[in-house]
Design a protein around this motif. Structure first.
Motif, short mmCIF file in Angstrom:
data_model
loop_
_atom_site.label_atom_id
_atom_site.label_comp_id
_atom_site.label_asym_id
_atom_site.label_seq_id
_atom_site.Cartn_x
_atom_site.Cartn_y
_atom_site.Cartn_z
N VAL A 10 0.86 -1.19 0.00
CA VAL A 10 0.00 0.00 0.00
C VAL A 10 0.89 1.23 0.00
CG1 VAL A 10 -0.22 -0.03 2.54
CG2 VAL A 10 -1.96 1.13 1.19
N GLY A 11 0.43 2.29 -0.66
CA GLY A 11 1.21 3.54 -0.67
C GLY A 11 0.33 4.69 -1.08
N HIS A 12 0.82 5.91 -0.85
CA HIS A 12 0.03 7.06 -1.25
C HIS A 12 0.91 8.24 -1.63
CE1 HIS A 12 0.65 8.14 3.05
NE2 HIS A 12 0.60 9.38 2.61
N TYR A 13 0.28 9.21 -2.23
CA TYR A 13 0.98 10.46 -2.58
C TYR A 13 0.03 11.62 -2.37
CZ TYR A 13 2.94 14.25 -5.32
OH TYR A 13 3.42 15.47 -5.72
N LEU A 14 0.54 12.66 -1.74
CA LEU A 14 -0.24 13.89 -1.58
C LEU A 14 0.57 15.05 -2.16
CD1 LEU A 14 -1.39 13.19 2.06
CD2 LEU A 14 -2.96 13.64 0.14
N PRO A 15 -0.06 15.90 -2.95
CA PRO A 15 0.69 17.04 -3.48
C PRO A 15 1.19 17.94 -2.37
CG PRO A 15 -1.62 17.10 -4.21
CD PRO A 15 -1.45 15.87 -3.39
N GLU A 16 2.26 18.69 -2.69
CA GLU A 16 2.97 19.45 -1.67
C GLU A 16 2.12 20.56 -1.03
OE1 GLU A 16 6.97 20.19 -3.19
OE2 GLU A 16 6.99 21.95 -1.84
N ARG A 17 1.29 21.20 -1.85
CA ARG A 17 0.58 22.39 -1.36
C ARG A 17 -0.57 22.02 -0.43
NH1 ARG A 17 -3.27 26.27 -4.62
NH2 ARG A 17 -3.77 27.69 -2.91
N VAL A 18 -0.46 22.50 0.82
CA VAL A 18 -1.53 22.26 1.81
C VAL A 18 -2.32 23.56 1.96
CG1 VAL A 18 -2.03 21.64 4.22
CG2 VAL A 18 -0.07 20.62 3.05
N VAL A 19 -3.64 23.44 1.84
CA VAL A 19 -4.50 24.63 1.91
C VAL A 19 -5.39 24.52 3.15
CG1 VAL A 19 -6.33 25.91 0.72
CG2 VAL A 19 -4.47 24.85 -0.60
N PRO A 20 -5.14 25.38 4.16
CA PRO A 20 -6.00 25.35 5.35
C PRO A 20 -7.34 26.04 5.07
CG PRO A 20 -4.34 27.08 5.56
CD PRO A 20 -4.08 26.39 4.24
N ASN A 21 -8.36 25.71 5.87
CA ASN A 21 -9.68 26.32 5.68
C ASN A 21 -9.61 27.84 5.64
OD1 ASN A 21 -10.81 23.80 5.79
ND2 ASN A 21 -11.49 23.95 7.92
N SER A 22 -8.72 28.40 6.45
CA SER A 22 -8.67 29.86 6.58
C SER A 22 -8.40 30.55 5.24
CB SER A 22 -7.60 30.26 7.60
OG SER A 22 -6.37 29.69 7.22
N GLU A 23 -7.74 29.81 4.30
CA GLU A 23 -7.44 30.42 3.00
C GLU A 23 -8.71 30.80 2.23
OE1 GLU A 23 -3.68 28.61 1.40
OE2 GLU A 23 -4.57 29.23 -0.51
N PHE A 24 -9.82 30.10 2.49
CA PHE A 24 -11.06 30.39 1.76
C PHE A 24 -11.77 31.64 2.32
CE2 PHE A 24 -10.48 25.81 1.07
CZ PHE A 24 -10.58 25.75 -0.32
N GLU A 25 -11.39 32.02 3.55
CA GLU A 25 -12.07 33.16 4.20
C GLU A 25 -11.84 34.47 3.45
OE1 GLU A 25 -10.64 33.00 8.22
OE2 GLU A 25 -11.99 31.36 8.77
N ALA A 26 -10.73 34.53 2.71
CA ALA A 26 -10.38 35.76 1.99
C ALA A 26 -11.28 35.99 0.78
CB ALA A 26 -8.93 35.70 1.55
N THR A 27 -11.77 34.92 0.16
CA THR A 27 -12.51 35.08 -1.10
C THR A 27 -13.98 34.67 -1.02
OG1 THR A 27 -11.70 32.89 -1.70
CG2 THR A 27 -10.49 34.78 -2.60
#
Ligand code: UT7
Length: 323
Positions: A10-27
Motif C-alpha cells: 500500500v502507498g500514497h501520494y499527496l501534493p505538496e501544497r496544503v490549503v488550510p480552511n482559513s485560505e477560503f475566508e479571503a474570497t
C-alpha cells in the motif's frame, strides 16, 4: 483451497501544497469554523500547476510496489479509479503503465466518482479470482481542484487532490471467513439520483464544467446506503459488524462517517479518519486512508476491514477484506 486477492502493498501520494480552511475566508463568505463543524475538514492538498492525476497515481503506485517488495515487471494489470483523468483518452491507467515502465499486461480506468475505488477493488478482485491476473495495482487518484467552482462555497471548500494505491496478489487460502484478502464485495448504483452530484460539462457538451452538488440530499442517502451496503458485504462474507477491526470509509464528511459507524453499532475508535487532513479526495480517499492507517499503526496484518463509499450516480458499495 480458494483463490483470494490479498493486499501485499500500500502507498500514497499527496501534493505538496496544503490549503488550510482559513485560505477560503479571503474570497468566500465562509469560515474555518463552519467548514470544521459541518464537514470535519481542516485542510486539503491541491496539485501544483501541471501536476496531473496520472503523475500522482504513478507516485502512489511506486510506493505500493516498494511496500510489497515487488517491481513493475511482477504486475499483470492496473485498475485506476478516477473521474479526473488527464485526458479524455487514453486512460490515466495506461499513462501510469508508461510512467512505471510497464510493457506487458493491461491497464484501464474505472469511473464511479467517489465510489470509484470500491468499484476498482471489485474489478481487480474479479480479475484475480477468475485467473486473468495474478498481481494487480489498484489505484485511486483525483485532481478535483480542477473541477471546482471557486465561487461556490457549498462545494469548493470540501474537496482535495491526492492518490493512493494497493497491490493485490492471488494467494491460495483455506476458503473460510478467517482467510486473508478480499472476502466479499457489494456494488450498487441508481441513476434516478444523477442530478444530486454531477459535473455540468463533458466531452459531449464541449465544456469542462464544474462540480455541482445538493449536499444535504446526498448526505441523507449516504448514511443509510453506506451502513446497508457494509452490512450486506459482511453478511456475504459470513461475518457481522462485531467482527470488524476497522471501518475505512470514504472520507467526505465526519458526520456521515460518525452516522454510518453508529448505525453499524461500532465506536469511532474502530474507524480510520483522515478527512480532517485530506478533505474529500473522491476515488483516492479510501486508498489514502488505508495507507495512512497502516502508517499510523492502526491497520495490522489479520485485521478485518470493511470499506465503503458513495458518490455521484448515485453509485455506492462496500468491500470486506482481511489485511
Ligand atoms: O463524496 C461524494 C459524496 N458527497 C458527500 O458525501 C457530501 C455530502 N454532504 C455534506 O457533506 C454536507 O451536506 C455539506 C457539508 C455539503 C453541507 O452541510 P449541511 O449541514 O448539509 O448544510 P446545508 O447544505 O444544509 O447548508 C446549511 C447552510 C446553508 O445556508 P442557509 O440556506 O441555511 O442560510 C448554506 O448556504 O450553510 C450554508 N453554507 C455555508 N456557510 C458557510 C453552505 N456552504 C457553506 C460554507 N460556509 N462553505
Amino acid at each position: 483451497m480458494t483463490c483470494r486477492a490479498v493486499v501485499t502493498g500500500v502507498g500514497h501520494y499527496l501534493p505538496e501544497r496544503v490549503v488550510p480552511n482559513s485560505e477560503f475566508e479571503a474570497t468566500l463568505d465562509t469560515s474555518d469554523e463552519w467548514i470544521r463543524t459541518r464537514s470535519g475538514i481542516e485542510r486539503r492538498h491541491f496539485a501544483a500547476e501541471g501536476e496531473t492525476t496520472s503523475d500522482m497515481a504513478a507516485h502512489a503506485a511506486r510506493a505500493a510496489l516498494t511496500d510489497a517488495g515487488l517491481s513493475v515487471s511482477d504486475i499483470d494489470a492496473i485498475v485506476l479509479a478516477t473521474s479526473t483523468a488527464d485526458l479524455t483518452f487514453p486512460s490515466a491507467a495506461t499513462m501510469v503503465q508508461h510512467a512505471l515502465g510497464m510493457t506487458k499486461g493491461f491497464a484501464f480506468d474505472v469511473q464511479a466518482v467517489c465510489a470509484g475505488f470500491i468499484y476498482a477493488l471489485s474489478n481487480a478482485h474479479a480479475l484475480i479470482v477468475s485467473g486473468q491476473a495474478e498481481r494487480v495495482l489498484v489505484i485511486g487518484a483525483e485532481t478535483f481542484s480542477r473541477i471546482m467552482d471557486w465561487t461556490d462555497r457549498s462545494t469548493c471548500v470540501l474537496f482535495g487532490d491526492g492518490a493512493g494505491a494497493l497491490v493485490l496478489e492471488a494467494q491460495d487460502q483455506p476458503g473460510a471467513a478467517t482467510d486473508r484478502g478480499i472476502l466479499s464485495t457489494d456494488l450498487h448504483s441508481d441513476g434516478r439520483f444523477k442530478d444530486l452530484l454531477y459535473v455540468d460539462g463533458g466531452v459531449s457538451t464541449q465544456t469542462t464544467g464544474h462540480l455541482r452538488m445538493q449536499g444535504n440530499q446526498v448526505f441523507r442517502h449516504a448514511v443509510e446506503k453506506l451502513a446497508s451496503t457494509a452490512e450486506t458485504a459482511l453478511e456475504r462474507a459470513g461475518l457481522t459488524a462485531s467482527d470488524v477491526d476497522w471501518i475505512v470509509p470514504h472520507q467526505a464528511n465526519i458526520r456521515i462517517i460518525q452516522g454510518t459507524a453508529k448505525k453499524m453499532g461500532l465506536p469511532m475508535e474502530r474507524v480510520v479518519v483522515t478527512v480532517q487532513d485530506h478533505g474529500n479526495t473522491s476515488a483516492a480517499s479510501i486508498p489514502l486512508a488505508l495507507s495512512v492507517g497502516k502508517e499510523r499503526g492502526q491497520i495490522n496484518p489479520g485485521d478485518l476491514i470493511v470499506t465503503e463509499a458513495i458518490g455521484g450516480g448515485l453509485a455506492w458499495g462496500a468491500v470486506v477484506l482481511r489485511w
